[in-house]
Design a protein around this motif. Structure first.
Motif, PDB file in Angstrom:
ATOM      1  N   ILE A 117     -16.215  47.948 -12.125  1.00 16.65           N
ATOM      2  CA  ILE A 117     -14.856  47.629 -11.727  1.00 16.65           C
ATOM      3  C   ILE A 117     -14.853  46.357 -10.891  1.00 16.65           C
ATOM      4  O   ILE A 117     -15.738  46.121 -10.080  1.00 16.65           O
ATOM      5  CB  ILE A 117     -14.257  48.787 -10.890  1.00 16.65           C
ATOM      6  CG1 ILE A 117     -14.256  50.074 -11.741  1.00 16.65           C
ATOM      7  CG2 ILE A 117     -12.848  48.473 -10.428  1.00 16.65           C
ATOM      8  CD1 ILE A 117     -13.852  51.296 -10.960  1.00 16.65           C
ATOM      9  N   ASP A 118     -13.838  45.540 -11.107  1.00 19.04           N
ATOM     10  CA  ASP A 118     -13.708  44.325 -10.315  1.00 19.04           C
ATOM     11  C   ASP A 118     -13.480  44.709  -8.865  1.00 19.04           C
ATOM     12  O   ASP A 118     -12.463  45.262  -8.507  1.00 19.04           O
ATOM     13  CB  ASP A 118     -12.504  43.507 -10.825  1.00 19.04           C
ATOM     14  CG  ASP A 118     -12.279  42.254  -9.991  1.00 19.04           C
ATOM     15  OD1 ASP A 118     -13.254  41.781  -9.378  1.00 19.04           O
ATOM     16  OD2 ASP A 118     -11.152  41.761  -9.966  1.00 19.04           O
ATOM     17  N   LYS A 119     -14.454  44.451  -8.040  1.00 21.23           N
ATOM     18  CA  LYS A 119     -14.380  44.846  -6.630  1.00 21.23           C
ATOM     19  C   LYS A 119     -13.711  43.750  -5.812  1.00 21.23           C
ATOM     20  O   LYS A 119     -14.358  42.868  -5.276  1.00 21.23           O
ATOM     21  CB  LYS A 119     -15.779  45.144  -6.093  1.00 21.23           C
ATOM     22  CG  LYS A 119     -16.420  46.353  -6.764  1.00 21.23           C
ATOM     23  CD  LYS A 119     -17.755  46.686  -6.136  1.00 21.23           C
ATOM     24  CE  LYS A 119     -18.375  47.919  -6.755  1.00 21.23           C
ATOM     25  NZ  LYS A 119     -19.678  48.251  -6.175  1.00 21.23           N
ATOM     26  N   TYR A 144      -9.191  49.908  -8.691  1.00 23.80           N
ATOM     27  CA  TYR A 144      -9.851  50.659  -9.765  1.00 23.80           C
ATOM     28  C   TYR A 144      -8.810  51.308 -10.687  1.00 23.80           C
ATOM     29  O   TYR A 144      -9.086  52.305 -11.360  1.00 23.80           O
ATOM     30  CB  TYR A 144     -10.785  51.727  -9.181  1.00 23.80           C
ATOM     31  CG  TYR A 144     -10.164  52.588  -8.097  1.00 23.80           C
ATOM     32  CD1 TYR A 144      -9.453  53.736  -8.396  1.00 23.80           C
ATOM     33  CD2 TYR A 144     -10.316  52.243  -6.755  1.00 23.80           C
ATOM     34  CE1 TYR A 144      -8.898  54.525  -7.408  1.00 23.80           C
ATOM     35  CE2 TYR A 144      -9.760  53.024  -5.748  1.00 23.80           C
ATOM     36  CZ  TYR A 144      -9.056  54.160  -6.084  1.00 23.80           C
ATOM     37  OH  TYR A 144      -8.497  54.937  -5.093  1.00 23.80           O
ATOM     38  N   GLN A 145      -7.619  50.709 -10.717  1.00 22.10           N
ATOM     39  CA  GLN A 145      -6.504  51.295 -11.464  1.00 22.10           C
ATOM     40  C   GLN A 145      -6.819  51.481 -12.952  1.00 22.10           C
ATOM     41  O   GLN A 145      -6.584  52.552 -13.524  1.00 22.10           O
ATOM     42  CB  GLN A 145      -5.270  50.397 -11.316  1.00 22.10           C
ATOM     43  CG  GLN A 145      -4.047  50.904 -12.077  1.00 22.10           C
ATOM     44  CD  GLN A 145      -2.988  49.826 -12.235  1.00 22.10           C
ATOM     45  OE1 GLN A 145      -3.302  48.729 -12.713  1.00 22.10           O
ATOM     46  NE2 GLN A 145      -1.769  50.096 -11.823  1.00 22.10           N
ATOM     47  N   GLU A 146      -7.364  50.449 -13.590  1.00 21.79           N
ATOM     48  CA  GLU A 146      -7.596  50.523 -15.032  1.00 21.79           C
ATOM     49  C   GLU A 146      -8.533  51.669 -15.385  1.00 21.79           C
ATOM     50  O   GLU A 146      -8.283  52.446 -16.320  1.00 21.79           O
ATOM     51  CB  GLU A 146      -8.174  49.190 -15.542  1.00 21.79           C
ATOM     52  CG  GLU A 146      -8.417  49.179 -17.044  1.00 21.79           C
ATOM     53  CD  GLU A 146      -8.974  47.846 -17.526  1.00 21.79           C
ATOM     54  OE1 GLU A 146      -9.351  47.775 -18.716  1.00 21.79           O
ATOM     55  OE2 GLU A 146      -9.040  46.891 -16.724  1.00 21.79           O
ATOM     56  N   ALA A 147      -9.623  51.802 -14.641  1.00 26.94           N
ATOM     57  CA  ALA A 147     -10.577  52.865 -14.919  1.00 26.94           C
ATOM     58  C   ALA A 147      -9.958  54.237 -14.657  1.00 26.94           C
ATOM     59  O   ALA A 147     -10.181  55.185 -15.419  1.00 26.94           O
ATOM     60  CB  ALA A 147     -11.832  52.683 -14.068  1.00 26.94           C
ATOM     61  N   LEU A 148      -9.177  54.352 -13.586  1.00 29.57           N
ATOM     62  CA  LEU A 148      -8.559  55.633 -13.248  1.00 29.57           C
ATOM     63  C   LEU A 148      -7.558  56.059 -14.322  1.00 29.57           C
ATOM     64  O   LEU A 148      -7.568  57.208 -14.773  1.00 29.57           O
ATOM     65  CB  LEU A 148      -7.856  55.526 -11.894  1.00 29.57           C
ATOM     66  CG  LEU A 148      -7.134  56.795 -11.415  1.00 29.57           C
ATOM     67  CD1 LEU A 148      -8.131  57.924 -11.193  1.00 29.57           C
ATOM     68  CD2 LEU A 148      -6.356  56.524 -10.132  1.00 29.57           C
ATOM     69  N   LEU A 149      -6.699  55.134 -14.753  1.00 29.93           N
ATOM     70  CA  LEU A 149      -5.697  55.468 -15.763  1.00 29.93           C
ATOM     71  C   LEU A 149      -6.350  55.827 -17.090  1.00 29.93           C
ATOM     72  O   LEU A 149      -5.891  56.732 -17.801  1.00 29.93           O
ATOM     73  CB  LEU A 149      -4.724  54.295 -15.957  1.00 29.93           C
ATOM     74  CG  LEU A 149      -3.908  53.873 -14.731  1.00 29.93           C
ATOM     75  CD1 LEU A 149      -2.870  52.822 -15.111  1.00 29.93           C
ATOM     76  CD2 LEU A 149      -3.232  55.065 -14.074  1.00 29.93           C
ATOM     77  N   THR A 150      -7.445  55.131 -17.407  1.00 33.08           N
ATOM     78  CA  THR A 150      -8.174  55.445 -18.641  1.00 33.08           C
ATOM     79  C   THR A 150      -8.804  56.824 -18.546  1.00 33.08           C
ATOM     80  O   THR A 150      -8.730  57.632 -19.479  1.00 33.08           O
ATOM     81  CB  THR A 150      -9.273  54.393 -18.896  1.00 33.08           C
ATOM     82  OG1 THR A 150      -8.661  53.114 -19.044  1.00 33.08           O
ATOM     83  CG2 THR A 150     -10.056  54.726 -20.161  1.00 33.08           C
ATOM     84  N   ASN A 151      -9.410  57.100 -17.414  1.00 30.96           N
ATOM     85  CA  ASN A 151     -10.085  58.380 -17.203  1.00 30.96           C
ATOM     86  C   ASN A 151      -9.123  59.547 -17.321  1.00 30.96           C
ATOM     87  O   ASN A 151      -9.449  60.592 -17.888  1.00 30.96           O
ATOM     88  CB  ASN A 151     -10.741  58.371 -15.822  1.00 30.96           C
ATOM     89  CG  ASN A 151     -11.975  59.251 -15.748  1.00 30.96           C
ATOM     90  OD1 ASN A 151     -12.483  59.707 -16.763  1.00 30.96           O
ATOM     91  ND2 ASN A 151     -12.457  59.479 -14.554  1.00 30.96           N
TER      92      ASN A 151
END
Length: 306
Positions: free
Chosen positions: A120-122, A251-258
């Motif tokens: 994730i882009d930190k 970390y929005q993209e990873a959370l929404l995908t998950n």
């Protein structure tokens, strides 16, 4: 639920039908939605907007009393009750409990893996707390002089506890049990967040309504339900209080995908548990809970059944 009591003005509570409430302007909906109660058992309630695919707007609650006439048993409620029974039994049978952050939630089985946290882009997060000696978020090291006395201790003696007496549990069942009133949040049981550090359960698990900034950003397991997110889904707002937010933009993209979330409506009324730190914003007008190390394995959200 077709009705809910709004206690935004505690001196003059008002009962809304879901049809009347959804006709309020956007500003009033956002203002009142965290002040809703079940009209029968007076427990915290939520409002879900109508969805684009035709699902109707509704009121609901994850905190109904068992004898509440508005309580309608469902598969989700049955899972929550079974989780509460299982966790309560572990409290009785075990000398300690280890949180298994890697345990795959049952609701995630069969899904494609999400973006690993390290990918994730930190972005540089703004932490307005004073730059004193703090807990190392990157290495997850808890320094003894940065944690309140009695909250967390170094646990060199884990190997001395018979492994048959150390239970393990993932975030999903811990959350579901808390939502159904398990004794976990009041227990004196030692709970290990890793092999080095342990906490008394009653000091570790904190409902959003009781969340307060901790000295030097000492972490806790925060839990409760969500009211809604902002329009860009960069912040999550707990239903249990109105002065607290959870930033998820980094970390929005990873959370929404998950979670397979397509619309902000999916956050409304969902249960959530996360390991993180609580601190004030710059003006000390709003509390922020930040996910520890932006590690999605330390956060779980239980969406409502449609």
């Amino acid at each position: 639920m077709l009705d809910a009591i709004c206690i935004y003005d505690e001196a003059s509570p008002e009962t809304y039908t879901v049809f009347k409430f959804q006709k309020l302007n956007e500003a009033d909906i956002e203002k009142y939605r965290q002040s809703l109660l079940c009209p029968a058992c007076k427990q915290k309630a939520y409002f879900r907007k109508a969805s684009k695919d035709g699902r109707a707007a509704c009121f609901g609650s994850r905190y109904h009393h068992a004898d509440c006439k508005e309580f309608k048993p469902s598969k989700a409620k049955a899972r929550e009750e079974l989780a509460a029974i299982e966790v309560n039994q572990q409290l009785v049978d075990s000398d300690a409990l280890m949180i298994d952050f890697s345990r795959q939630p049952l609701s995630f089985q069969g899904r494609k893996p999400s973006i690993p946290p390290n990918d994730i882009d930190k972005k540089a997060s703004v932490d307005p707390t004073p730059k004193r000696k703090q807990i190392s978020a990157d290495n997850d090291v808890l320094l003894s002089d940065t944690v309140e006395v009695g909250a967390c201790v170094k646990a060199d003696d884990l190997s001395e506890v018979p492994m048959s007496r150390v239970a393990t549990q993932g975030l999903e069942k811990l959350l579901l049990s808390l939502l159904r009133g398990s004794e976990l949040a009041k227990s004196d049981l030692w709970v290990y967040t890793d092999k080095k550090y342990r906490w008394r359960a009653k000091n570790l698990f904190v409902n959003f309504a009781d969340a307060e900034p901790t000295e030097n950003g000492a972490p806790r397991m925060y839990w409760g339900t969500l009211s809604h997110s902002d329009k860009k889904m960069h912040w999550l707002n707990p239903a249990d209080c109105s002065d607290l937010g959870i930033p998820i933009e980094d970390y929005q993209e990873a959370l929404l995908t998950n979670l397979n979330i397509q619309d902000r409506r999916d956050f409304e009324g969902a249960g959530i548990i996360l390991f993180g730190k609580c601190f004030w914003n710059k003006d000390k007008t709003r509390k922020i809970i930040q996910l520890w190390s932006k590690d999605l394995s330390r956060l779980f959200i239980a969406k409502l059944e449609d």
